[in-house]
Design an enzyme around this catalytic site. Structure first.
Site, PDB file in Angstrom:
ATOM      1  N   GLN A 145     -95.077 -29.398 -21.499  1.00 29.88           N
ATOM      2  CA  GLN A 145     -96.343 -29.201 -22.208  1.00 29.88           C
ATOM      3  C   GLN A 145     -96.219 -29.585 -23.680  1.00 29.88           C
ATOM      4  O   GLN A 145     -95.333 -29.079 -24.383  1.00 29.88           O
ATOM      5  CB  GLN A 145     -96.802 -27.752 -22.091  1.00 29.88           C
ATOM      6  N   GLN A 167     -98.106 -34.525 -20.708  1.00 30.59           N
ATOM      7  CA  GLN A 167     -98.593 -33.297 -20.098  1.00 30.59           C
ATOM      8  C   GLN A 167     -99.365 -32.477 -21.126  1.00 30.59           C
ATOM      9  O   GLN A 167     -98.885 -32.229 -22.236  1.00 30.59           O
ATOM     10  CB  GLN A 167     -97.430 -32.469 -19.540  1.00 30.59           C
ATOM     11  N   ASP A 168    -100.589 -32.072 -20.745  1.00 31.77           N
ATOM     12  CA  ASP A 168    -101.427 -31.202 -21.587  1.00 31.77           C
ATOM     13  C   ASP A 168    -101.820 -31.858 -22.910  1.00 31.77           C
ATOM     14  O   ASP A 168    -101.738 -31.243 -23.975  1.00 31.77           O
ATOM     15  CB  ASP A 168    -100.716 -29.875 -21.864  1.00 31.77           C
ATOM     16  N   ASP A 189    -102.327 -32.718 -16.014  1.00 31.50           N
ATOM     17  CA  ASP A 189    -103.249 -31.707 -16.556  1.00 31.50           C
ATOM     18  C   ASP A 189    -103.658 -32.060 -17.988  1.00 31.50           C
ATOM     19  O   ASP A 189    -103.768 -31.181 -18.852  1.00 31.50           O
ATOM     20  CB  ASP A 189    -102.595 -30.312 -16.552  1.00 31.50           C
ATOM     21  N   ARG A 254    -106.745 -30.248 -10.612  1.00 26.89           N
ATOM     22  CA  ARG A 254    -106.253 -29.107  -9.841  1.00 26.89           C
ATOM     23  C   ARG A 254    -106.679 -27.839 -10.559  1.00 26.89           C
ATOM     24  O   ARG A 254    -106.900 -27.832 -11.783  1.00 26.89           O
ATOM     25  CB  ARG A 254    -104.736 -29.166  -9.660  1.00 26.89           C
TER      26      ARG A 254
END
Length: 350
Positions: A145, A167-168, A189, A254
């Site tokens: 993250q 990520q993120d 994500d 998701r």
């Protein structure tokens, strides 16, 4: 050639140039183009070299809540910036995507930080506007993250900006948010949170993930009463330029929260998306069953077919125009009440 003919030709050329200028100027929001600058950051006729210094100066010097405009000149600004609630109605004007770059490298991996704390830029203030800026986190694909921008304030608007990470990347944490003609890069994500966020005419670029799965969205909605969700409208979902995703399964989203809600509508979806479309959050299949809301409306492109999408009870693969209308700028974020004052262009309906 007679003098009167030369004058006539010069008149025609001048008129054509003026008309072109009017056309070009019309594509730029008027207030953003002609905004009165309160501070300028960067090299040149200014003593302010960092954005953090400009923010501190603004907090000390401004009076009331009148909009405060900071120009950030072209350059790479290696700093982590926090715009707290002491500075509402702030505008950051850059020189363009890829020209004005705010860059950080914080991640959760090895830094004893939460995802919330890794943001290169944090916006807690209401009424924030950014134009022509790249928000970047350089921690990389293996760093887990690592947030480029976190937005927790209400009525935030971003025009022609870029958000770069893996990520993120973009944490749409809270409040009403609007993104127009922006580029969002990530791998897992990378558009996530519990805000009321609408992305319109944006490019959503998938990068090579750390694992074999890439996921675009992760809605955090935890209560069916929350009027939150991630809405992607009239946008383009594709592999990032130069990225090869062979052997990688790419999903639209998701569920991070029990009542996750994401809607993709009127967008072009390239062939990178897995036919199932959506992915369970591992280990939470039974908890989230029949609660999440995933929907698609009038999308195009080789990845837009819903024939083989997952069948998850309350999740809806295809919705009607009447249902889709509830996720427009007007209905979902009450955009007609606050976006006109930002002069960021928008389409209020379908």
């Amino acid at each position: 050639m007679e003098l009167k003919n030369i004058r006539f030709l010069l008149f025609l050329v001048s008129w054509a140039l003026l008309a072109q200028c009017r056309i070009d100027a019309g594509s730029i929001p008027r207030r953003l183009k002609a905004a009165k600058l309160d501070l300028v950051v960067g090299r040149g006729a200014t003593n302010i070299r960092t954005i953090k210094e400009a923010i501190a100066t603004a907090v000390q010097n401004r009076t009331g809540d009148k909009r405060y405009v900071i120009k950030v000149k072209a350059g790479v600004y290696n700093e982590n910036v926090i715009i707290d609630d002491n500075l509402p109605n702030l505008t950051l004007l850059g020189d363009g995507k890829g020209k004005t770059i705010i860059s950080g490298y914080l991640s959760v991996l090895g830094n004893n930080l939460t995802t919330f704390q890794t943001a290169t830029v944090t916006v807690d203030a209401d009424g924030f506007i950014a134009r022509g800026i790249t928000f970047r986190n350089t921690a990389g694909a293996k760093a887990e993250q690592a947030v480029a921008l976190r937005v927790s304030g209400d009525r935030a608007a971003f025009y022609s900006c870029s958000f770069e990470g893996y990520q993120d990347t973009l944490y749409v944490h809270h409040g009403r948010q609007f993104y127009k003609k922006c580029d969002i890069y990530g791998s897992l994500d990378f558009i996530f949170g519990n805000a009321m966020a609408v992305f319109q005419n944006c490019n959503i670029y998938v990068r090579q993930p750390k694992s074999k799965d890439a996921v675009i969205t992760a809605s955090k909605r935890e209560d069916p009463k929350n009027q939150t969700g991630i809405i992607i409208q009239r946008s383009h979902i594709a592999a990032a330029p130069g990225t090869h995703l062979e052997g990688i399964k790419v999903y639209l989203g998701r569920p991070w929260g029990h009542y996750a809600r994401t809607v993709i509508m009127q967008s072009h979806i390239d062939s990178l998306i897995d036919p199932e479309g959506w992915l369970w959050w591992a280990g939470k299949e039974d908890v989230f069953k029949d609660k999440i809301y995933y929907a698609e409306f009038k999308n195009t492109g080789p990845g837009s077919s819903t024939a083989r999408r997952v069948d998850w009870g309350n999740a809806r693969q295809v919705i009607t125009p009447q249902q889709a209308e509830q996720f427009t700028v007007d209905k979902f974020i009450d955009g007609n009440s606050w976006l006109p004052s930002t002069n960021v262009p928008f389409s209020s309906g379908l």
